[in-house]
Design an enzyme around this catalytic site. Structure first.
Site, PDB file in Angstrom:
ATOM      1  CG  ASP A 125      -1.951   1.052   1.164  1.00 19.21           C
ATOM      2  OD1 ASP A 125      -2.693   1.091   0.159  1.00 19.21           O
ATOM      3  OD2 ASP A 125      -2.005   1.885   2.087  1.00 19.21           O
ATOM      4  CE  LYS A 130      -1.738   5.137   1.237  1.00 20.13           C
ATOM      5  NZ  LYS A 130      -1.877   5.022   2.681  1.00 20.13           N
TER       6      LYS A 130
END
Ligand code: ADP
Ligand code: ASP
Ligand code: MG
Length: 814
Positions: free
Chosen positions: A677, A681
């Site tokens: 994750d 980003k």
């Protein structure tokens, strides 16, 4: 003397006729009145239908006839419960004669324009007799005069031209000797010099009234209808349309020519030279001010006075090099159309004279093509011009205003707002007088176009946004609640009318073209139709609303794959789903390209730092010419939560579980704990900084145990957290020994990016990061030593929802 005209709806029921009678009674107190009436609402259409049925040997014409008769008889009886024999007797005779005519049409299987005029004339002749008879019954000084004896025309059936010298004389001499106070006359009907019945064209009762008003040179002509005046656009298509107080003859003519049915276009012509104002009034709301059409100089704030549309248009294009510079070419073209009695509604010609484009009615398209192809047979055979091209199912929309010529940029605004809403423009024309700008578009887009243009030119201050939200789980639900709560504020303070037009979770979906009532949205959704990803898109597309926005509040890959479809329909996207932006580079670039091409913004602020303005800030830096040197960040609210709460007195498993309960982790916690994750980003930030990179290019040193990394299911993964507690405790112990805090850090430097767990010493800006907070430090050319820092809560349903909300508002301020 006053001249009034009442339209179909105004005389469409006994209740409305009673309204009309009381208006006439009131007016008749101090003046004599000529009152022109239409047929009872809908009867003209029914007469034509019966005629068509009879012509086609369809005995259903009898049913249609019976409907017409019943309608008249019930109105007569309701209006005159007692003394009705004289009117009924007349009606009986008229209906018998109508039935005979229809039987005749049935028998010979033919309905000529001449017979058609005879047929439709029954409508006005009956309505005028019923109204006059009722008034006489009630003791009013009223009589009926058949305008067929007054209005004399040529024999151009269905749209005859008036012979004013005879007609004016007839009208004047009749009214000179008439003794009754109120004269009721049928509109629309007339007769030819040879005594045949003719009509003045559909909607022609307005025209009859104008002819009488001009012949008698009265002070004012009143047209009473079912709306409170001439509106800024058709009120049946645009809810926000409003009546125009005052408008010039020319503007009214242009609007009606381009489809504002409220006034039959030729109506203006007889009263214009005499300067007789036309007042449009509403029979159903007599106290409303209505619209005055006159010569008066009108000062108005908006150069655009109204917008109108005509449907059922075909576009006829003739092109070829053989047309350039050849005189008489257009003449031949228009003569051909004239011979075929084809009405040309608009014309555009390329300045090279290489092509000419005509807007005509759909129904005339084939006839026109045939005739033109024959006339230009030689040129076509020699390849000098192409055979004619016809496109149908189009509409013309027109902006009208006397003052448009003095204002720049109106057509620019018109076309850009249509373009932004993916409304394809097929042809454009501007009247030489610059009183109108017209565009031809697909008929399916008319409602959207009228609403878009109305918003642009008449409601400039409010912008309507139509959102389609998919994924109303934790975050989505908060978003809907926030919208519900802020709706009024947005309207009043930001002039944004935010409507939720579609909602879906994984089970059901609901839609509402006018915006869902959010009061009980959960219940409505529970009772919605079965959800499907493609179905959701198809519905959003079919509703075809202006400023549509698709809001993706899921983490679903299949939904991310549908983004191109949305963008191609010019539907903007607001997503917290990171999958699209962190997918294969070419896909990311394609989405950016589609967004630009179709003028559909693609916003994903919540992909990084939830509601924190990270991406917006970065875009502003880049747009203003700054360059990113490096980025250092703690970007995982969930990992920050985990490592802020994990100590030698807690269990790693318990903390991870708790992070899930608090809504900090993705549905699958491995996505957070594996670092994927965070990698996504930093990838998005790197890409937004202008660096082309893929997820595989990001160095990811995992802190998970071997078993944790290999686990196949979420359950197995949780088991490894329990089994490998010692591994996680050792990470904590090492940091503690070094007087450091554990933080999961993302870095971008020199075109390279990495993510991993780090021991952060005291004094470092990351050291004191609390709870689920995020921090991003941008080192740029303009911020080389002291970075631009953005810090705050970086996870949680409320802040993520408000981040999505902020993106939606950004679109509203566009
Ligand atoms: P009547 O039977 O009274 O002659 P029409 O049906 O011919 O009435 O005309 C009134 C209708 O015109 C309205 O009900 C409305 O639907 C339509 N219309 C179209 N454009 C406009 C406009 N710009 N302003 C008002 N009405 C319009
Ligand atoms: N009754 C005719 C029509 O419907 C004329 C009119 O109402 O103006 O077209
Ligand atoms: Mg009308």
């Amino acid at each position: 003397m006053k001249v009034l005209k009442f339209g179909g709806t105004s005389v469409g029921s006994s209740k409305n006729i009673n309204n009309v009678i009381s208006i006439l009674e009131n007016y008749g107190k101090d003046d004599s009145i000529a009152c022109v009436v239409s047929a009872v609402g809908g009867i003209t259409d029914k007469l034509l239908l019966a005629g068509k049925q009879a012509q086609n040997k369809d005995r259903d014409f009898v049913k249609t006839f019976q409907f017409i008769k019943d309608k008249h008889l019930s109105i007569i009886k309701e209006l005159n419960p007692d003394n009705n024999s004289a009117i009924l007797e007349y009606a009986e005779e008229r209906h018998n004669s109508l039935k005979n005519l229809l039987e005749g049409i049935f028998l010979i299987n033919e309905l000529s324009p001449k017979t058609s005029d005879k047929l439709v004339s029954y409508g006005e002749r009956l309505s005028s007799f019923i109204i006059a008879g009722t008034m006489k019954n009630r003791g009013l000084s009223a009589d009926r005069k058949n305008s067929q004896e007054l209005v004399i025309t040529n024999s151009n059936y269905t749209k005859a031209e008036v012979d004013y010298s005879i007609t004016n004389q007839n009208i004047k001499s009749y009214f000179e000797t008439a003794t009754q106070n109120i004269t009721i006359l049928p509109g629309f009907v007339a007769s030819s010099k040879t005594g045949e019945q003719t009509t003045l064209g559909r909607g022609g009762s307005d025209f009859t009234a104008a002819i009488i008003a001009a012949a008698l040179n009265v002070d004012q002509l009143e047209i009473w209808t079912d709306v409170s005046g001439m509106f800024t656009t058709n009120p049946k298509m645009v809810k926000q349309a409003y009546p125009i107080d005052k408008i010039s003859y020319q503007e009214a003519m242009e609007l009606s020519h381009f489809g504002a049915k409220v006034l039959y276009p030729p109506t203006v012509q007889p009263v214009l030279s005499l300067g007789i104002p036309i007042h449009i009034k509403n029979t159903l709301e007599p106290e409303a001010v209505g619209t005055i059409i006159s010569n008066e100089e009108i000062k108005s704030s908006s150069p655009v006075k109204g917008i109108s549309n005509i449907n059922n248009i075909a576009l006829l294009t003739l092109e070829g090099t053989g047309m350039v510079g050849i005189p008489g070419f257009s003449k031949r073209l228009f003569e051909t159309l004239l011979q075929e009695k084809i009405n040309v509604i608009m014309i555009t010609q390329a300045s090279s004279e290489h092509s000419i484009c005509l807007g005509i009615e759909n129904k005339d398209a084939d006839k026109a093509k045939e005739a033109i192809d024959v006339v230009f047979e030689n040129e076509i055979a020699l390849g000098k011009i192409e055979p004619i091209i016809i496109e149908s199912d189009l509409s013309i929309i027109a902006l009208v205003g006397d003052n448009m010529k003095n204002h720049q940029g109106i057509s620019g605004k018109m076309f850009s707002s249509l373009g932004k809403n993916n409304i394809n423009i097929r042809a454009i024309a501007q009247g030489a007088s610059e009183k109108n700008i017209t565009a031809v578009i697909n008929e399916k887009d008319v409602k959207k176009a009228l609403n878009t243009l109305h918003e642009q030119f008449f409601e400039a201050k409010t912008k309507q946004l139509n959102v389609f939200i998919t994924g109303v789980g934790n975050v989505g639900e908060r978003l809907v609640e926030q919208i519900k709560q802020q709706k009024k504020y947005l309207k009043e303070n930001l002039k944004i009318n935010l409507r939720v037009a579609g909602l879906s979770n994984s089970r059901t979906m609901i839609f509402d073209e006018t915006g869902l009532n959010l009061k009980d949205w959960k219940m409505q959704l529970a009772n919605g139709e079965q959800a499907s990803l493609q179905g959701f898109f198809e519905n959003a597309k079919a509703l075809n609303l202006r400023n549509s926005i698709f809001v993706d509040v899921t983490a679903n890959k299949d939904i991310a794959e549908l983004y191109p479809q949305y963008l191609r329909e010019s539907i903007a996207i607001v997503a917290c789903n990171k999958i699209a932006c962190s997918s294969e580079l070419n896909n990311y670039k394609e989405l950016k390209r589609l967004s630009l091409k179709y003028n559909a913004p693609f916003l994903f602020e919540t992909n990084v730092g939830a509601g924190l303005p990270v991406i917006d800030t970065l875009s502003n830096l880049i747009a203003s010419g700054d360059k990113v040197n490096s980025i250092q960040a703690v970007l995982s609210g969930s990992l920050n939560f985990v490592f802020n709460n994990f100590t030698n007195e807690t269990k790693f498993y318990d903390i991870v579980k708790q992070a899930g309960v608090e809504g900090y982790t993705e549905p699958d916690p491995r996505i957070d704990l594996s670092g994927v994750d965070v990698a996504r980003k930093i990838l998005i930030l790197a890409r937004e900084s202008g660096v082309e990179m893929n997820l595989e290019d990001i160095e990811n040193t995992s802190f998970l145990s071997e078993a944790g990394l290999k686990s196949d299911t979420v359950d197995d993964f949780y088991k490894t957290l329990i089994a490998d507690e010692a591994h996680y405790q050792s990470l904590y112990a090492s940091a503690k020994a070094n007087n450091c805090q554990l933080k999961y850090v993302a870095k971008f430097n020199d075109g390279k990016a990495s993510v991993g767990l780090q021991e952060i010493p005291e004094g470092h800006p990351f050291y004191n990061l609390e709870g689920s907070d995020n921090i991003v430090m941008f080192y740029t050319e303009r911020y080389p030593k002291q970075p631009m820092i953005i810090k705050g809560a970086g996870a949680g349903a409320d802040v993520t929802a408000s981040g999505l909300f902020a993106d939606i508002i950004r679109l509203g301020n566009d």
